[in-house]
Design a protein around this motif. Structure first.
Motif, short mmCIF file in Angstrom:
data_model
loop_
_atom_site.label_atom_id
_atom_site.label_comp_id
_atom_site.label_asym_id
_atom_site.label_seq_id
_atom_site.Cartn_x
_atom_site.Cartn_y
_atom_site.Cartn_z
N ASP A 1 13.66 -79.01 22.37
CA ASP A 1 14.20 -77.70 21.52
C ASP A 1 13.68 -76.64 22.45
O ASP A 1 12.89 -76.19 21.92
CB ASP A 1 12.96 -77.78 20.31
CG ASP A 1 11.44 -78.23 20.90
OD1 ASP A 1 10.92 -78.35 22.08
OD2 ASP A 1 10.45 -77.72 19.73
N THR A 2 13.85 -76.69 23.24
CA THR A 2 13.72 -75.21 24.56
C THR A 2 15.01 -75.06 25.22
O THR A 2 15.98 -75.84 25.64
CB THR A 2 11.98 -75.98 25.70
OG1 THR A 2 11.68 -74.92 26.45
CG2 THR A 2 12.38 -77.03 26.14
N GLY B 1 21.18 -76.19 20.34
CA GLY B 1 19.66 -75.01 19.80
C GLY B 1 18.84 -75.59 20.92
O GLY B 1 17.15 -75.10 21.26
N ARG C 1 14.82 -80.53 14.21
CA ARG C 1 15.37 -79.16 14.41
C ARG C 1 16.48 -78.82 13.14
O ARG C 1 15.96 -77.39 12.38
CB ARG C 1 15.56 -78.51 15.35
CG ARG C 1 16.42 -77.24 16.08
CD ARG C 1 14.82 -76.40 15.76
NE ARG C 1 14.63 -75.14 16.52
CZ ARG C 1 13.87 -74.47 16.49
NH1 ARG C 1 12.84 -74.65 15.87
NH2 ARG C 1 13.90 -73.00 16.36
N CYS D 1 13.74 -68.00 16.44
CA CYS D 1 14.88 -67.90 17.79
C CYS D 1 16.25 -67.13 17.58
O CYS D 1 16.39 -66.20 16.70
CB CYS D 1 15.79 -69.83 17.58
SG CYS D 1 16.73 -69.50 16.09
N THR E 1 21.91 -68.74 17.68
CA THR E 1 21.13 -70.25 17.65
C THR E 1 21.14 -71.30 15.82
O THR E 1 21.44 -72.07 15.53
CB THR E 1 19.78 -70.72 18.15
OG1 THR E 1 20.35 -70.51 19.71
CG2 THR E 1 19.54 -72.59 17.82
#
Length: 225
Positions: A49-50, A75, A159, A190, A194
């Motif tokens: 998640d990055t 995302g 997520r 975010c 996204t």
């Protein structure tokens, strides 16, 4: 048969090097191991998640990585990694290899040092795996459900589930609608694009699951311990 979600907290000596690094960075909080194979040299697929830059830094902890390929999507960042060997603790690998259960993706590793893995099997085999794991790590049973062939794979990633929960909280699904995608993005910290993508993919997965399954998963069935 049952499908059980096990929550795990690793002692320092058993945590995977990549997971250890994940606990020490500020701009990443989760890795999902989506696909792996039975041998050390099979290419694995994970999602972080990055950004690709942060993902590359996290993967630097995997000394056995021979090749990596990163794809920014959904995302976060997908990572294809070919390793020359697994770097999990030997005792944990032996516990997994000897288990009389099957494991379902994803295996989720979090920045707080915990992980979640789902397994399918008969109650006795699941209890046996729990007891073996309990000797090595802090393990808990988070959820027990009946296993159903048509819906064995979770419809939502963590997520996407967070996005749906945030949307519900801000009123995005109210009638009439009181929240916006921008509100969801603010909740998730975010970009608006996204957040919109996460919601679209989550909604598509839920609709697909609803229309393709003949019956819903069963409810809680108690603990397997």
């Amino acid at each position: 048969m049952n499908r059980v979600a096990f929550g795990v907290t690793y002692p320092p000596e058993r945590i995977h090097p990549l997971h250890r690094r994940l606990t020490r960075v500020d701009d990443a909080s989760r890795m999902e191991l989506l696909a792996w194979g039975p041998t050390d040299e099979v290419t694995t697929l994970s999602w972080f998640d990055t950004s690709p830059e942060t993902t590359r830094g996290l993967l630097a902890a995997v000394e056995s990585a021979a090749t990596t390929a990163l794809v920014a999507e959904d995302g976060g960042t997908y990572a294809f990694v070919r390793q020359t060997r697994f770097e999990f603790d030997d005792a944990l690998l032996a516990a997994v290899a000897g288990a009389r259960v099957a494991f379902l993706p994803p295996v989720t590793f979090r920045g707080d040092g915990t992980a979640t893995v789902e397994a399918v099997g008969e109650r006795a085999a699941l209890s046996e795996f729990y007891e073996t794991l309990d000797e090595l790590v802090d393990v808990r049973v988070e959820r027990v459900r009946d296993f159903r062939r048509g819906g064995s794979t979770p419809a939502l990633t963590d997520r996407r589930r967070e996005a749906v929960a945030a949307a519900s909280a801000v009123g995005y699904y109210d009638v009439p609608r009181t929240g916006t995608v921008a509100d969801v993005a603010a909740e998730l910290d975010c970009a608006k694009s996204t957040a919109g993508e996460l919601l679209r993919r989550a909604e598509a997965a839920l609709v697909d699951e609803f229309t393709s399954r003949e019956s819903l998963d069963g409810g809680e069935n108690g603990c397997v311990r």
